[in-house]
Design a protein around this motif. Structure first.
Motif, PDB file in Angstrom:
ATOM      1  N   ASP A 131     -16.179   2.125  -5.670  1.00  0.00           N
ATOM      2  CA  ASP A 131     -15.612   3.394  -6.134  1.00  0.00           C
ATOM      3  C   ASP A 131     -15.661   4.402  -4.995  1.00  0.00           C
ATOM      4  OD1 ASP A 131     -15.160   2.403  -8.609  1.00  0.00           O
ATOM      5  OD2 ASP A 131     -16.952   3.250  -9.526  1.00  0.00           O
ATOM      6  N   ILE A 132     -14.560   5.109  -4.799  1.00  0.00           N
ATOM      7  CA  ILE A 132     -14.521   6.127  -3.747  1.00  0.00           C
ATOM      8  C   ILE A 132     -13.858   7.387  -4.288  1.00  0.00           C
ATOM      9  CG2 ILE A 132     -14.397   4.413  -1.897  1.00  0.00           C
ATOM     10  CD1 ILE A 132     -11.389   5.182  -1.648  1.00  0.00           C
ATOM     11  N   THR A 133     -14.068   8.464  -3.573  1.00  0.00           N
ATOM     12  CA  THR A 133     -13.369   9.713  -3.857  1.00  0.00           C
ATOM     13  C   THR A 133     -12.847  10.277  -2.545  1.00  0.00           C
ATOM     14  OG1 THR A 133     -13.593  11.935  -4.810  1.00  0.00           O
ATOM     15  CG2 THR A 133     -15.525  11.020  -3.730  1.00  0.00           C
ATOM     16  N   CYS A 134     -11.611  10.792  -2.581  1.00  0.00           N
ATOM     17  CA  CYS A 134     -10.988  11.326  -1.371  1.00  0.00           C
ATOM     18  C   CYS A 134      -9.704  12.037  -1.770  1.00  0.00           C
ATOM     19  CB  CYS A 134     -10.692  10.210  -0.361  1.00  0.00           C
ATOM     20  SG  CYS A 134      -9.486   9.014  -0.959  1.00  0.00           S
ATOM     21  N   LEU A 135      -9.103  12.729  -0.814  1.00  0.00           N
ATOM     22  CA  LEU A 135      -7.796  13.339  -1.019  1.00  0.00           C
ATOM     23  C   LEU A 135      -6.718  12.254  -0.954  1.00  0.00           C
ATOM     24  CD1 LEU A 135      -8.161  16.542   1.202  1.00  0.00           C
ATOM     25  CD2 LEU A 135      -8.104  16.449  -1.311  1.00  0.00           C
ATOM     26  N   PRO A 136      -5.587  12.466  -1.597  1.00  0.00           N
ATOM     27  CA  PRO A 136      -4.535  11.446  -1.592  1.00  0.00           C
ATOM     28  C   PRO A 136      -4.118  10.999  -0.194  1.00  0.00           C
ATOM     29  CG  PRO A 136      -4.049  13.125  -3.216  1.00  0.00           C
ATOM     30  CD  PRO A 136      -5.244  13.606  -2.469  1.00  0.00           C
ATOM     31  N   ALA A 137      -4.105  11.915   0.762  1.00  0.00           N
ATOM     32  CA  ALA A 137      -3.683  11.555   2.117  1.00  0.00           C
ATOM     33  C   ALA A 137      -4.674  10.616   2.803  1.00  0.00           C
ATOM     34  CB  ALA A 137      -3.510  12.820   2.952  1.00  0.00           C
ATOM     35  N   ASP A 138      -5.931  10.604   2.347  1.00  0.00           N
ATOM     36  CA  ASP A 138      -6.965   9.774   2.979  1.00  0.00           C
ATOM     37  C   ASP A 138      -7.232   8.480   2.218  1.00  0.00           C
ATOM     38  OD1 ASP A 138      -7.352  11.757   4.916  1.00  0.00           O
ATOM     39  OD2 ASP A 138      -8.806  12.821   3.650  1.00  0.00           O
ATOM     40  N   LEU A 139      -6.511   8.229   1.145  1.00  0.00           N
ATOM     41  CA  LEU A 139      -6.781   7.046   0.324  1.00  0.00           C
ATOM     42  C   LEU A 139      -6.475   5.763   1.097  1.00  0.00           C
ATOM     43  CD1 LEU A 139      -7.541   5.886  -2.464  1.00  0.00           C
ATOM     44  CD2 LEU A 139      -5.108   6.010  -3.055  1.00  0.00           C
ATOM     45  N   PRO A 140      -7.476   4.893   1.305  1.00  0.00           N
ATOM     46  CA  PRO A 140      -7.213   3.625   2.012  1.00  0.00           C
ATOM     47  C   PRO A 140      -6.744   2.544   1.044  1.00  0.00           C
ATOM     48  CG  PRO A 140      -9.560   3.828   1.602  1.00  0.00           C
ATOM     49  CD  PRO A 140      -8.913   5.076   1.025  1.00  0.00           C
ATOM     50  N   GLU A 141      -5.966   1.619   1.557  1.00  0.00           N
ATOM     51  CA  GLU A 141      -5.527   0.492   0.738  1.00  0.00           C
ATOM     52  C   GLU A 141      -6.687  -0.459   0.468  1.00  0.00           C
ATOM     53  OE1 GLU A 141      -2.413  -3.251   1.130  1.00  0.00           O
ATOM     54  OE2 GLU A 141      -1.994  -1.377   2.188  1.00  0.00           O
ATOM     55  N   PHE A 142      -7.602  -0.575   1.438  1.00  0.00           N
ATOM     56  CA  PHE A 142      -8.808  -1.398   1.301  1.00  0.00           C
ATOM     57  C   PHE A 142      -9.830  -0.907   2.328  1.00  0.00           C
ATOM     58  CE2 PHE A 142      -5.930  -3.569   4.208  1.00  0.00           C
ATOM     59  CZ  PHE A 142      -6.731  -3.783   5.320  1.00  0.00           C
ATOM     60  N   VAL A 143     -11.065  -1.370   2.196  1.00  0.00           N
ATOM     61  CA  VAL A 143     -12.135  -1.056   3.140  1.00  0.00           C
ATOM     62  C   VAL A 143     -12.562  -2.356   3.799  1.00  0.00           C
ATOM     63  CG1 VAL A 143     -14.484  -0.195   3.434  1.00  0.00           C
ATOM     64  CG2 VAL A 143     -12.925   0.954   1.855  1.00  0.00           C
ATOM     65  N   GLU A 144     -12.484  -2.417   5.118  1.00  0.00           N
ATOM     66  CA  GLU A 144     -12.853  -3.621   5.863  1.00  0.00           C
ATOM     67  C   GLU A 144     -14.341  -3.592   6.207  1.00  0.00           C
ATOM     68  OE1 GLU A 144     -10.065  -5.581   8.813  1.00  0.00           O
ATOM     69  OE2 GLU A 144     -11.607  -4.809  10.185  1.00  0.00           O
TER      70      GLU A 144
END
Length: 247
Positions: A131-144
């Motif tokens: 689970d993450i929280t961020c602004l829409p512009a910073d939303l990643p497709e996945f976390v490596e």
């Protein structure tokens, strides 16, 4: 990713059933400053889009009535046993409002780690998404997540991975959960067991021979004893019936 939606005039169980029979999927768009809007989508196009990871964890461009809007996939209702999407929910995205999303974890370079390459351990993925929280512009497709530094007996925790800029992890319960653990493979004991088997068999053979001989010797004695016991019974005279008295 982009998809096309159309406004839906009718609502209700009967209207939704008729819509599905024509190859359409009912849905809704809510959130933001606008009112909730009923929509419908082509089922086949939606079915193929749902198989892509980016459709679940990225901001989507929805074309509706010739206008484009930014939305997020929030819920999908599937048929219990048929390959059919029964309903779908989207949320409008506000560029200034932080999002709360689940994004997948992509584990890489595990085979290059000391634990796997030299110590023959197994890497166990405890978590597949976070689970993450961020602004829409910073939303990643996945976390490596880089696993090249793993060693025998190690565990990788959430605070040890590097998150993209502007992204904050959200945890519930444990503040720093384990996301990856290294498991040692137990060595097989089959060779030792196989080596001990011939010795056990060799030790058992003399006993088997002795028992067989003993049984063979004991058999005649048993027969003789049975014969002697039966002989007196055979020689015993039969009881004479009393003679009938003469009148």
């Amino acid at each position: 990713m982009k998809f096309v939606a159309f406004e839906r005039a009718k609502q209700g169980t009967g209207a939704s059933r008729r819509l599905r029979n024509t190859g359409k999927t009912p849905g809704i768009v809510y959130g933001g400053e606008g009112e909730p809007l009923l929509i419908e989508l082509d089922h086949n196009a939606l079915w193929h889009a749902l198989k892509k990871e980016a459709f679940h964890a990225s901001i989507l461009d929805m074309e509706l009535g010739g206008k484009a809007a930014k939305v997020l996939l929030r819920d999908v209702q599937m048929h219990p046993y048929k390959p059919m999407v029964q309903h779908i929910d989207f949320q409008r995205v506000d560029a200034k409002t932080k999002l709360h999303m689940k994004v997948p974890l992509h584990y890489v370079k595990a085979e290059e780690s000391q634990a796997v390459k030299f110590e023959h351990c197994v890497v166990n993925h405890v978590m597949s998404e976070i689970d993450i929280t961020c602004l829409p512009a910073d939303l990643p497709e996945f976390v490596e997540v880089d696993l090249s530094g793993l060693k025998k007996g190690m565990s990788l925790h959430l605070n040890e991975i590097t998150l993209p800029k502007g992204v904050t992890a959200v945890t519930r319960g444990k503040p720093n959960p384990v996301i990856v653990s290294v498991v040692t493979v137990a060595e097989s004991e089959e060779p030792a067991a196989e080596g001990a088997a011939p010795a056990a068999e060799g030790a058992a053979k003399p006993e088997g021979k002795g028992e067989a001989k003993g049984d063979a010797k004991a058999a005649p004695a048993g027969k003789a004893a049975a014969g002697k016991a039966a002989a007196p019974a055979a020689k015993a005279p039969a009881a004479k019936a009393p003679a009938a008295k003469k009148k």
